[in-house]
Design an enzyme around this catalytic site. Structure first.
Site, mmCIF file in Angstrom:
data_model
loop_
_atom_site.group_PDB
_atom_site.id
_atom_site.type_symbol
_atom_site.label_atom_id
_atom_site.label_comp_id
_atom_site.label_asym_id
_atom_site.label_seq_id
_atom_site.Cartn_x
_atom_site.Cartn_y
_atom_site.Cartn_z
ATOM 1 N N ASP A 78 3.174 -9.430 -1.069
ATOM 2 C CA ASP A 78 2.135 -9.557 -0.051
ATOM 3 C C ASP A 78 1.948 -11.019 0.350
ATOM 4 O OD1 ASP A 78 0.236 -8.623 1.671
ATOM 5 O OD2 ASP A 78 -1.356 -8.475 0.172
ATOM 6 N N ASN A 137 2.965 1.243 6.817
ATOM 7 C CA ASN A 137 3.372 0.097 7.638
ATOM 8 C C ASN A 137 3.832 0.483 9.040
ATOM 9 O OD1 ASN A 137 4.782 -1.861 4.874
ATOM 10 N ND2 ASN A 137 2.714 -1.816 5.724
#
Length: 250
Positions: A26, A74
């Site tokens: 991340d 996503n």
């Protein structure tokens, strides 16, 4: 006798290297934003760091390194970013395959690849095939993966087997359920020993919900492109100093 590996002035027990490390990579977008760059520049830098961390993990004796590369959620990002992310495996394997081969690293993928664009899917399948005879660390990309989807699909597979009289309800236990999850291809290493999430976020974001029942977790404030081999050694050291009881008493 416990063998000691000294790395960056940190002493690691070679007998207690986590067999399976999973990483939520991340912070790519924030890394780029801090530098006044487009988000995709962060993803590109993060891709380059995959090679660095994978080679270090391999040399430390990790058996499986799973990287959460693209989640089922996503797809909700802007199409320009999704298209770039779909191109990353093509770029990654196009550039780094020789080094993966040199380091005896084997490529796996965990996810719903049928929903991935054909060109991306084909390059992933090609990488898996080209490294299938390697005997070192498994570099496992969780691509188009979601923990809830994994559990739902496993449930459907089991129900279908019951409908086809291949199973009865009493056959269902934890072992059978695990064998129907996407991570079954990892065999004895399907459950991560250690999860590392970069960027300072402290959630698991629908990642390996079943598999991480007893996974040790470390949340780093470092953005993924800045996460270094030295950070990996430090996190393994932290792991080795955890008391893992698995719900029992020592």
């Amino acid at each position: 006798m416990t063998q000691i590996l000294e790395d960056n002035n940190i002493k690691l027990s070679q007998d207690n290297i986590p067999s399976h490390i999973a990483v939520i990579m991340d912070g790519n977008g924030r890394w780029a934003k801090k530098r006044g760059l487009p988000r995709v520049a962060g993803h590109k830098e993060g891709m380059n760091n995959v090679k660095t961390i994978a080679i270090k993990a391999s040399k430390l004796g990790v058996k499986v390194l799973t990287l959460y590369a693209f989640s089922t959620e996503n797809w909700g990002r802007p199409s320009t970013e999704v298209n770039f992310l779909m191109k990353l495996p093509i770029d990654f394997f196009g550039v780094f395959m020789p080094e993966l081969m040199q380091n005896n690293i084997r490529v796996f993928a965990t996810g719903i690849l049928d929903d991935v664009p054909e060109k991306t899917r084909n390059i992933i399948i090609k990488a898996i095939d080209e490294t299938k005879n390697n005997t070192g660390m498994i570099l496992n990309f969780a691509f188009n993966y979601g923990g809830r989807a994994d559990i739902l699909e496993a449930t459907k597979r089991i129900v279908k087997k019951i409908q086809n009289d291949e199973l009865v309800i009493d056959d269902i236990d934890e072992s059978l359920f695990s064998k129907n999850l996407l991570t079954n291809t990892l065999k004895g290493f399907s459950d991560p020993d250690l999860l590392i999430r970069t960027s300072g976020e402290t959630r698991i974001s629908n990642f390996m919900l079943w598999q991480m029942a007893y996974t040790e977790m470390i949340f780093e404030d470092i953005l993924w492109p800045d996460y270094s081999p030295e950070n990996l050694v430090e996190d393994i050291y932290k792991f080795q100093n955890r008391d893992r009881r698995f719900g029992k008493l020592n």
